[in-house]
Write an enzyme that holds these catalytic residues in place. Structure first.
Site, PDB file in Angstrom:
ATOM      1  N   ASP A  21       0.867  -1.188   0.000  1.00 47.10           N
ATOM      2  CA  ASP A  21       0.000   0.000   0.000  1.00 47.10           C
ATOM      3  C   ASP A  21       0.900   1.233   0.000  1.00 47.10           C
ATOM      4  OD1 ASP A  21      -2.108   1.552   2.530  1.00 47.10           O
ATOM      5  OD2 ASP A  21      -1.956   1.917   0.378  1.00 47.10           O
ATOM      6  N   ASN A  23      -0.656   4.601  -0.076  1.00 51.01           N
ATOM      7  CA  ASN A  23      -1.377   5.825   0.356  1.00 51.01           C
ATOM      8  C   ASN A  23      -2.145   5.621   1.657  1.00 51.01           C
ATOM      9  OD1 ASN A  23      -3.319   4.089  -0.537  1.00 51.01           O
ATOM     10  ND2 ASN A  23      -4.357   5.553  -1.881  1.00 51.01           N
ATOM     11  N   ASP A  25      -4.435   3.606   2.710  1.00 47.81           N
ATOM     12  CA  ASP A  25      -5.848   3.186   2.812  1.00 47.81           C
ATOM     13  C   ASP A  25      -5.963   1.703   3.138  1.00 47.81           C
ATOM     14  OD1 ASP A  25      -6.693   2.868  -0.765  1.00 47.81           O
ATOM     15  OD2 ASP A  25      -5.138   1.930   0.478  1.00 47.81           O
ATOM     16  N   ASP A  29      -1.569  -1.173  -3.941  1.00 42.73           N
ATOM     17  CA  ASP A  29      -1.875  -0.388  -5.149  1.00 42.73           C
ATOM     18  C   ASP A  29      -0.677  -0.368  -6.105  1.00 42.73           C
ATOM     19  OD1 ASP A  29      -1.741   2.126  -2.677  1.00 42.73           O
ATOM     20  OD2 ASP A  29      -0.082   1.587  -4.011  1.00 42.73           O
ATOM     21  N   ASP A  98      -3.271 -10.394 -16.040  1.00 37.85           N
ATOM     22  CA  ASP A  98      -4.294 -11.413 -15.822  1.00 37.85           C
ATOM     23  C   ASP A  98      -5.480 -11.103 -16.737  1.00 37.85           C
ATOM     24  OD1 ASP A  98      -4.738 -13.155 -12.754  1.00 37.85           O
ATOM     25  OD2 ASP A  98      -5.875 -13.457 -14.605  1.00 37.85           O
ATOM     26  N   ASP A 199      -7.427 -16.458 -17.075  1.00 33.03           N
ATOM     27  CA  ASP A 199      -8.264 -16.972 -16.001  1.00 33.03           C
ATOM     28  C   ASP A 199      -9.303 -17.963 -16.532  1.00 33.03           C
ATOM     29  OD1 ASP A 199      -9.010 -16.465 -13.121  1.00 33.03           O
ATOM     30  OD2 ASP A 199     -10.930 -16.068 -14.068  1.00 33.03           O
ATOM     31  N   GLU A 254      -4.970 -20.678 -17.249  1.00 31.65           N
ATOM     32  CA  GLU A 254      -5.361 -21.308 -15.996  1.00 31.65           C
ATOM     33  C   GLU A 254      -6.485 -22.264 -16.379  1.00 31.65           C
ATOM     34  OE1 GLU A 254      -8.179 -19.886 -13.450  1.00 31.65           O
ATOM     35  OE2 GLU A 254      -7.292 -20.665 -11.623  1.00 31.65           O
ATOM     36  N   HIS A 328      -2.674 -17.116  -5.502  1.00 31.61           N
ATOM     37  CA  HIS A 328      -3.637 -16.378  -4.667  1.00 31.61           C
ATOM     38  C   HIS A 328      -4.866 -17.209  -4.312  1.00 31.61           C
ATOM     39  CE1 HIS A 328      -5.060 -16.134  -8.721  1.00 31.61           C
ATOM     40  NE2 HIS A 328      -6.229 -15.770  -8.260  1.00 31.61           N
ATOM     41  N   ASP A 329      -4.944 -18.424  -4.899  1.00 35.07           N
ATOM     42  CA  ASP A 329      -6.100 -19.298  -4.630  1.00 35.07           C
ATOM     43  C   ASP A 329      -5.743 -20.485  -3.741  1.00 35.07           C
ATOM     44  OD1 ASP A 329      -7.296 -19.106  -8.065  1.00 35.07           O
ATOM     45  OD2 ASP A 329      -7.794 -17.869  -6.318  1.00 35.07           O
TER      46      ASP A 329
HETATM   47  O1  TEU Z   1      -9.776 -19.501 -10.345  1.00 38.87           O
HETATM   48  C1  TEU Z   1     -10.555 -20.441 -11.048  1.00 38.87           C
HETATM   49  C2  TEU Z   1     -10.504 -21.756 -10.459  1.00 38.87           C
HETATM   50  O2  TEU Z   1     -10.181 -22.737 -11.086  1.00 38.87           O
HETATM   51  C3  TEU Z   1     -10.927 -21.866  -9.082  1.00 38.87           C
HETATM   52  O3  TEU Z   1     -11.726 -23.034  -8.948  1.00 38.87           O
HETATM   53  C4  TEU Z   1      -9.702 -22.007  -8.234  1.00 38.87           C
HETATM   54  O4  TEU Z   1      -8.987 -23.152  -8.664  1.00 38.87           O
HETATM   55  C5  TEU Z   1     -10.196 -22.150  -6.864  1.00 38.87           C
HETATM   56  O5  TEU Z   1     -10.426 -20.848  -6.456  1.00 38.87           O
HETATM   57  C6  TEU Z   1      -9.197 -22.859  -6.005  1.00 38.87           C
HETATM   58  O6  TEU Z   1      -9.886 -23.063  -4.787  1.00 38.87           O
HETATM   59  C7  TEU Z   1      -9.717 -18.281 -11.070  1.00 38.87           C
HETATM   60  C8  TEU Z   1      -9.022 -17.240 -10.207  1.00 38.87           C
HETATM   61  O7  TEU Z   1      -7.677 -17.680  -9.973  1.00 38.87           O
HETATM   62  C9  TEU Z   1      -9.798 -17.106  -8.935  1.00 38.87           C
HETATM   63  O8  TEU Z   1      -9.135 -16.210  -8.032  1.00 38.87           O
HETATM   64  C10 TEU Z   1     -11.170 -16.550  -9.286  1.00 38.87           C
HETATM   65  O9  TEU Z   1     -11.958 -16.536  -8.098  1.00 38.87           O
HETATM   66  C11 TEU Z   1     -11.872 -17.429 -10.331  1.00 38.87           C
HETATM   67  O10 TEU Z   1     -11.024 -17.824 -11.401  1.00 38.87           O
HETATM   68  C12 TEU Z   1     -13.015 -16.649 -10.974  1.00 38.87           C
HETATM   69  O11 TEU Z   1     -12.468 -15.618 -11.759  1.00 38.87           O
HETATM   70 CA    CA Z   2      -3.558   1.916  -1.273  1.00 35.84          CA
END
Ligand code: TEU
Ligand code: CA
Length: 554
Positions: A21, A23, A25, A29, A98, A199, A254, A328-329
């Site tokens: 971050d 700024n 908040d 960013d 992405d 995605d 993906e 991130h998932d």
């Molecule tokens: O994830 C898609 C996906 O295959 C999900 O089932 C993912 O494997 C799951 O979140 C794992 O538990 C993509 C993005 O990476 C995810 O962040 C998004 O929420 C999703 O598509 C919808 O855009």
């Molecule tokens: Ca920020």
């Protein structure tokens, strides 16, 4: 075939909301990212995969896009993006964006128009169907729990959303939608970006006739029945012909639900579709037979080894692998397959990194993975932000399949929020991520696990990743060598070789905190140690807890 630049790359994934971050908040960013580019360069990664920064109402934290050619207000402006791109390129860093085009946000103007009337020109940009027997058109479920169909009063029809109801699926069978997407992609490529992470790109071609599927524990058929649909490769080849082939890009699909056979098309080395794909079989290796990812399963190393080895051998010479543990998932791999114990955490982080980075394919390092960051100690469902975790918990809880206590335990092991707590820059307030209140809590262990401390310590996880990344740049055997799994049945040891001509690597990984007996094969008995996570050589015939050693011969 001549080597492509991305075959020797190591990609760093940034989840902008949680990276830096600038700024106060409490939300990461673009200027924050720009201020940290030197750190990414210092690690040795040469490409950044930037999770979505486009305009979005953040129902799914940016994976619900309301304007593909503008920047999300919380992240800054297009000028901020241009500054980041220019500085990244000046540091020799490439930027891969992405691309989220299986669906848009329901606040995108296309959908606002589409839902306004049945004869609106944008109607067929999305997937509308009449209900059946007083309910949804079929039994498909959303990835986030519940039905994949939302009834819309205005026109008395249902629209499809494989994810949240604020993420209506785009109709890729409509050539005008493909034109819109391809033009938008070209607009970004003309700005100078270096590729796309696509995605859920395996879901864009829905099954003919939209048939019901097999009902799962949540009461619906899995959204993954849409994977690898009838026109999937036709659309990707069109995308390649009309856009991608005009540039020198890294493109990674993906591809939820992708099989090894399908990957030979998606990631074909002939350049007809994408550079590579993210497969999920190894991510599903520890799934619960009923609740899937939403329950802690026991590690099954032989299964994990079988999956990864099948992909290593199955794609060799035909298509290209991606390599990842974290994103991130996913929960943090140190907590999932390593150890959070103070005496073992860094050893296990280095072992896991070695196991992945010595394989064939392009490795991805998710923000904080290079520090050995861990899952967060959630104590209440109320702390959770992730729409997927909450949606599935509620679906299972309502069906009596999961108590609240089991839900919290599940969140600790599985919630995507484990990967989304702020990057741990230093041991100061909020780990140096923000001077304000962070949108998601900072892991209290940032006082011990942070970048500032590790950059100063030569034996840190950070410096270990630096070495691994540098080795890939230097050694052809890592990039192109033949992979062979040894000891397939061993419950705790992951051992494989890579060979290229006279050169060979023996990669030994102890996925346990127990001492293991192991005799080095004769061919490697006099080999030099290329990299190891203990400061001194392994005792003959033994492996220490979480020990990894790579021997090099020839
Ligand atoms: O994830 C898609 C996906 O295959 C999900 O089932 C993912 O494997 C799951 O979140 C794992 O538990 C993509 C993005 O990476 C995810 O962040 C998004 O929420 C999703 O598509 C919808 O855009
Ligand atoms: Ca920020």
């Amino acid at each position: 075939m001549e080597e492509k630049w991305w075959q020797r790359s190591v990609v760093y994934q940034i989840y902008p909301r949680s990276f830096q971050d600038s700024n106060g908040d409490g939300i990461g960013d673009l200027p924050g990212i720009t201020s940290r580019l030197e750190y990414i360069r210092e690690l040795g990664t040469d490409t950044i995969w930037l999770s979505p920064v486009y305009r979005s109402p953040n129902d799914d934290n940016g994976y619900d896009i309301s304007d593909y050619q503008d920047i999300m207000a919380e992240f800054g402006t297009m000028a901020d993006f241009d500054k980041m791109l220019e500085k990244a390129h000046s540091l020799g860093l490439k930027i891969v964006m992405d691309l989220v085009v299986n669906h848009s946000s329901d606040e995108h103007r296309w959908f606002v128009e589409s839902r306004s009337s049945k004869d609106n020109p944008y109607r067929d940009y999305y997937i509308w169907r009449e209900g059946k027997n007083g309910g949804a058109p079929n039994n498909w479920g959303s990835c986030f729990g519940g039905s994949a169909w939302q009834y819309d009063e205005k026109t008395g029809m249902y629209y499809l959303h494989l994810f949240s109801k604020k993420q209506p699926d785009l109709n890729w069978d409509n050539p005008v939608v493909r034109d819109e997407v391809f033009n938008m992609m070209d607009w970004w490529l003309q700005k100078g970006i270096d590729g796309f992470r696509m995605d859920v790109i395996s879901l864009i071609s829905k099954p003919d006739g939209f048939p019901d599927g097999e009902v799962g524990p949540g009461g619906y058929a899995s959204f993954q029945l849409c994977a690898n649909g009838p026109h999937e490769h036709e659309y990707l080849r069109e995308m390649n012909r009309r856009v991608l082939s005009k540039y020198d890009l890294l493109t990674v699909g993906e591809t939820a639900g992708v099989t090894l056979e399908e990957a030979k098309s998606y990631a074909n080395l002939d350049g007809s579709e994408l550079s590579m794909v993210f497969q999920f079989e190894h991510m599903d290796a520890d799934f619960h037979p009923v609740l899937g990812r939403y329950a802690e399963q026991h590690k099954n190393l032989p299964r994990l080894k079988e999956i990864l080895s099948r992909w290593q051998n199955g794609l060799e010479g035909i298509a290209w692998n991606s390599l990842y543990w974290d994103n991130h998932d996913q929960p943090r791999v140190v907590s999932r397959y390593g150890s959070e114990k103070p005496e073992y955490r860094e050893l296990s982080a280095k072992m896991l990194a070695t196991c992945l980075h010595m394989m064939q394919g392009t490795p991805y390092v998710y923000q904080g993975e290079e520090l050995g960051m861990t899952n967060y100690p959630w104590t209440s469902i109320d702390e959770i932000n992730d729409i997927e975790s909450l949606g599935n918990y509620r679906a299972f809880h309502e069906k009596g399949l999961m108590t609240e206590a089991e839900g919290i335990e599940m969140m600790r092991h599985r919630s995507r929020d484990n990967a989304r707590t702020p990057m741990q820059w230093d041991d100061g307030p909020e780990a140096g991520f923000t001077t304000g209140t962070p949108w998601l809590p900072v892991n209290p262990n940032h006082t011990v696990i942070n970048a500032a401390e590790q950059r100063k310590r030569p034996d840190s996880v950070f410096h270990y990743y630096q070495k691994l990344i540098a080795l890939r740049r230097e050694l052809d055997v890592i990039v192109h060598g033949h992979y062979e799994l040894l000891e397939p049945k061993h419950p705790d040891l992951f051992i494989y070789t890579r060979t290229l001509g006279d050169e060979g690597l023996l990669v030994i990984c102890n996925f346990s905190e127990c001492e293991q007996a192991y005799e080095i094969p004769a061919a490697y008995r006099d080999a030099e140690i290329l990299i190891a996570n203990y400061p001194d050589p392994a005792p003959a015939g033994k492996l220490r807890p979480w020990e990894t050693v790579v021997y090099r011969r020839g």
